[in-house]
Motif scaffolding. Sequence first.
Motif, PDB file in Angstrom:
ATOM      1  N   ALA A   1      -1.649   4.268   6.074  1.00 14.10           N
ATOM      2  CA  ALA A   1      -0.991   3.024   5.672  1.00 14.10           C
ATOM      3  C   ALA A   1      -2.004   1.886   5.557  1.00 14.10           C
ATOM      4  O   ALA A   1      -1.937   1.066   4.635  1.00 14.10           O
ATOM      5  CB  ALA A   1       0.112   2.670   6.667  1.00 14.10           C
ATOM      6  N   VAL A   2      -2.951   1.834   6.493  1.00 15.24           N
ATOM      7  CA  VAL A   2      -3.997   0.802   6.456  1.00 15.24           C
ATOM      8  C   VAL A   2      -4.869   0.968   5.221  1.00 15.24           C
ATOM      9  O   VAL A   2      -5.180  -0.003   4.521  1.00 15.24           O
ATOM     10  CB  VAL A   2      -4.850   0.864   7.738  1.00 15.24           C
ATOM     11  CG1 VAL A   2      -6.123   0.034   7.576  1.00 15.24           C
ATOM     12  CG2 VAL A   2      -4.055   0.369   8.938  1.00 15.24           C
ATOM     13  N   LEU A   3      -5.269   2.192   4.919  1.00 14.47           N
ATOM     14  CA  LEU A   3      -6.146   2.431   3.768  1.00 14.47           C
ATOM     15  C   LEU A   3      -5.441   2.106   2.460  1.00 14.47           C
ATOM     16  O   LEU A   3      -6.033   1.495   1.556  1.00 14.47           O
ATOM     17  CB  LEU A   3      -6.625   3.883   3.774  1.00 14.47           C
ATOM     18  CG  LEU A   3      -7.607   4.252   4.890  1.00 14.47           C
ATOM     19  CD1 LEU A   3      -7.859   5.760   4.900  1.00 14.47           C
ATOM     20  CD2 LEU A   3      -8.924   3.497   4.744  1.00 14.47           C
ATOM     21  N   ASP A   4      -4.183   2.529   2.322  1.00 14.71           N
ATOM     22  CA  ASP A   4      -3.433   2.206   1.109  1.00 14.71           C
ATOM     23  C   ASP A   4      -3.354   0.698   0.908  1.00 14.71           C
ATOM     24  O   ASP A   4      -3.565   0.179  -0.195  1.00 14.71           O
ATOM     25  CB  ASP A   4      -2.015   2.778   1.191  1.00 14.71           C
ATOM     26  CG  ASP A   4      -1.961   4.280   0.910  1.00 14.71           C
ATOM     27  OD1 ASP A   4      -3.007   4.860   0.566  1.00 14.71           O
ATOM     28  OD2 ASP A   4      -0.866   4.861   1.046  1.00 14.71           O
ATOM     29  N   LEU A   5      -3.033  -0.023   1.992  1.00 15.19           N
ATOM     30  CA  LEU A   5      -2.899  -1.476   1.899  1.00 15.19           C
ATOM     31  C   LEU A   5      -4.245  -2.132   1.597  1.00 15.19           C
ATOM     32  O   LEU A   5      -4.311  -3.083   0.813  1.00 15.19           O
ATOM     33  CB  LEU A   5      -2.328  -2.023   3.207  1.00 15.19           C
ATOM     34  CG  LEU A   5      -2.028  -3.524   3.244  1.00 15.19           C
ATOM     35  CD1 LEU A   5      -1.015  -3.898   2.165  1.00 15.19           C
ATOM     36  CD2 LEU A   5      -1.516  -3.929   4.619  1.00 15.19           C
ATOM     37  N   CYS A   6      -5.302  -1.625   2.198  1.00 13.35           N
ATOM     38  CA  CYS A   6      -6.643  -2.158   1.936  1.00 13.35           C
ATOM     39  C   CYS A   6      -6.981  -2.061   0.448  1.00 13.35           C
ATOM     40  O   CYS A   6      -7.451  -3.030  -0.159  1.00 13.35           O
ATOM     41  CB  CYS A   6      -7.671  -1.407   2.770  1.00 13.35           C
ATOM     42  SG  CYS A   6      -9.385  -1.853   2.412  1.00 13.35           S
ATOM     43  N   LEU A   7      -6.730  -0.914  -0.142  1.00 12.96           N
ATOM     44  CA  LEU A   7      -7.035  -0.734  -1.564  1.00 12.96           C
ATOM     45  C   LEU A   7      -6.136  -1.590  -2.446  1.00 12.96           C
ATOM     46  O   LEU A   7      -6.539  -2.002  -3.538  1.00 12.96           O
ATOM     47  CB  LEU A   7      -6.880   0.745  -1.947  1.00 12.96           C
ATOM     48  CG  LEU A   7      -7.857   1.734  -1.288  1.00 12.96           C
ATOM     49  CD1 LEU A   7      -7.579   3.151  -1.765  1.00 12.96           C
ATOM     50  CD2 LEU A   7      -9.309   1.351  -1.577  1.00 12.96           C
TER      51      LEU A   7
ATOM     52  N   ALA B   1      -5.983   8.130  -0.089  1.00 15.07           N
ATOM     53  CA  ALA B   1      -5.492   6.755  -0.171  1.00 15.07           C
ATOM     54  C   ALA B   1      -5.167   6.369  -1.609  1.00 15.07           C
ATOM     55  O   ALA B   1      -5.845   6.787  -2.556  1.00 15.07           O
ATOM     56  CB  ALA B   1      -6.523   5.795   0.409  1.00 15.07           C
ATOM     57  N   ASP B   2      -4.103   5.571  -1.768  1.00 13.97           N
ATOM     58  CA  ASP B   2      -3.639   5.197  -3.105  1.00 13.97           C
ATOM     59  C   ASP B   2      -3.135   3.751  -3.068  1.00 13.97           C
ATOM     60  O   ASP B   2      -2.225   3.436  -2.299  1.00 13.97           O
ATOM     61  CB  ASP B   2      -2.503   6.133  -3.539  1.00 13.97           C
ATOM     62  CG  ASP B   2      -2.224   6.055  -5.026  1.00 13.97           C
ATOM     63  OD1 ASP B   2      -2.089   4.929  -5.544  1.00 13.97           O
ATOM     64  OD2 ASP B   2      -2.132   7.114  -5.673  1.00 13.97           O
ATOM     65  N   PRO B   3      -3.711   2.876  -3.887  1.00 15.35           N
ATOM     66  CA  PRO B   3      -3.304   1.464  -3.860  1.00 15.35           C
ATOM     67  C   PRO B   3      -1.913   1.209  -4.411  1.00 15.35           C
ATOM     68  O   PRO B   3      -1.386   0.094  -4.276  1.00 15.35           O
ATOM     69  CB  PRO B   3      -4.365   0.782  -4.732  1.00 15.35           C
ATOM     70  CG  PRO B   3      -4.839   1.855  -5.664  1.00 15.35           C
ATOM     71  CD  PRO B   3      -4.795   3.125  -4.859  1.00 15.35           C
ATOM     72  N   ARG B   4      -1.282   2.210  -5.024  1.00 15.84           N
ATOM     73  CA  ARG B   4       0.040   1.992  -5.610  1.00 15.84           C
ATOM     74  C   ARG B   4       1.157   1.995  -4.570  1.00 15.84           C
ATOM     75  O   ARG B   4       2.260   1.509  -4.849  1.00 15.84           O
ATOM     76  CB  ARG B   4       0.315   3.066  -6.666  1.00 15.84           C
ATOM     77  CG  ARG B   4      -0.565   2.951  -7.906  1.00 15.84           C
ATOM     78  CD  ARG B   4      -0.369   4.117  -8.839  1.00 15.84           C
ATOM     79  NE  ARG B   4      -0.868   5.366  -8.249  1.00 15.84           N
ATOM     80  CZ  ARG B   4      -0.779   6.559  -8.840  1.00 15.84           C
ATOM     81  NH1 ARG B   4      -0.198   6.661 -10.022  1.00 15.84           N
ATOM     82  NH2 ARG B   4      -1.272   7.630  -8.249  1.00 15.84           N
TER      83      ARG B   4
ATOM     84  N   SER C   1       3.627   5.253   2.346  1.00 20.91           N
ATOM     85  CA  SER C   1       2.333   5.888   2.624  1.00 20.91           C
ATOM     86  C   SER C   1       2.513   7.058   3.584  1.00 20.91           C
ATOM     87  O   SER C   1       1.968   8.150   3.374  1.00 20.91           O
ATOM     88  CB  SER C   1       1.356   4.872   3.217  1.00 20.91           C
ATOM     89  OG  SER C   1       1.137   3.794   2.340  1.00 20.91           O
ATOM     90  N   GLN C   2       3.284   6.843   4.638  1.00 21.52           N
ATOM     91  CA  GLN C   2       3.486   7.879   5.647  1.00 21.52           C
ATOM     92  C   GLN C   2       4.311   9.032   5.108  1.00 21.52           C
ATOM     93  O   GLN C   2       4.062  10.195   5.452  1.00 21.52           O
ATOM     94  CB  GLN C   2       4.135   7.257   6.884  1.00 21.52           C
ATOM     95  CG  GLN C   2       3.211   6.288   7.598  1.00 21.52           C
ATOM     96  CD  GLN C   2       3.906   5.473   8.665  1.00 21.52           C
ATOM     97  OE1 GLN C   2       5.130   5.413   8.735  1.00 21.52           O
ATOM     98  NE2 GLN C   2       3.128   4.830   9.526  1.00 21.52           N
TER      99      GLN C   2
END
Length: 284
Positions: free
Chosen positions: A138-144, A177-180, A187-188
């Motif tokens: 979740a952190v990585l997705d949000l970061c991107l 990880a995916d920014p979408r 994410s989870q």
Amino acid sequence: MAARLSRYSELLASGWSRGLVRGQVTQGSLLRLTRGVYGPPAANTDDRLAAIFERLPDGAVAGFHTGAMLHGFGDARSTRCHVIVPAGSVVPQIRGVVAHESVVPVRDPVRIRGLPCAPIARCAVDLARSLRRTEAIAVLDLCLRVTDCHQDVLRDELGRHRGLRGVRQARELIGLADPRAECRQESQLRLLLVDAGLPAPEPQLWVDDGYGIPLYRIDLAYRKRRIGIEYDGQSHLDPQVFHYDRARSNWLAGQGWRMRHFTADDLYRRPTHIITTIHSLLAH
């Protein structure tokens, strides 16, 4: 009158007596932010963080959860302030502060709202190594999604952490990880399916009206199989949202989409139900 932040010794040197300091604190005209550091009664979060840095050794920077928060992707929950200090530093015991001794030196620290902070990639990689998988993705997705950081930058930073605990997990999750993704539950949910051996669904897929005009968006989708997955949070209980969801589901069903809706109870209490449901749809 105290400056925005003042050390106890500075107040005394400027003519304040110990009794005056105690009296100002008692009256609420002065706020004790941390041991030996005072500020105005309207002190904000940044003031409190700045007060903590007054007590930290040179070279200390905000990192991990706190660094991510300052950069705008603080999805990981923590009530404490996380800082990275140079290896071998003597760090005082400060209530509510977690000091991480830096095995890997922080490269090119930045200042955000006047506070020293580790770069975006460093904060993201440290969290990806140390958090549970479901929190880390979740952190990585949000970061991107909300920063200008990209997967290649994260991989480059990860290469500097070779041999440390959690690097293998971080490497795998950076690849996933995916920014979408638009919320932590999406994410989870995506990670749950991937960890179960199922193909990774596509986040936030737009379905057009047949004439190329995007009409409805699906949280997670298997485009070729026309399988749609929706995470229904609290907002979906709103009557207007409910009626919109019903109209969308009916239209998508008419276009051959097989839609499945899941809630927090499904995701956190009976994840096997999600896996078996989607596995069955993909198998037939």
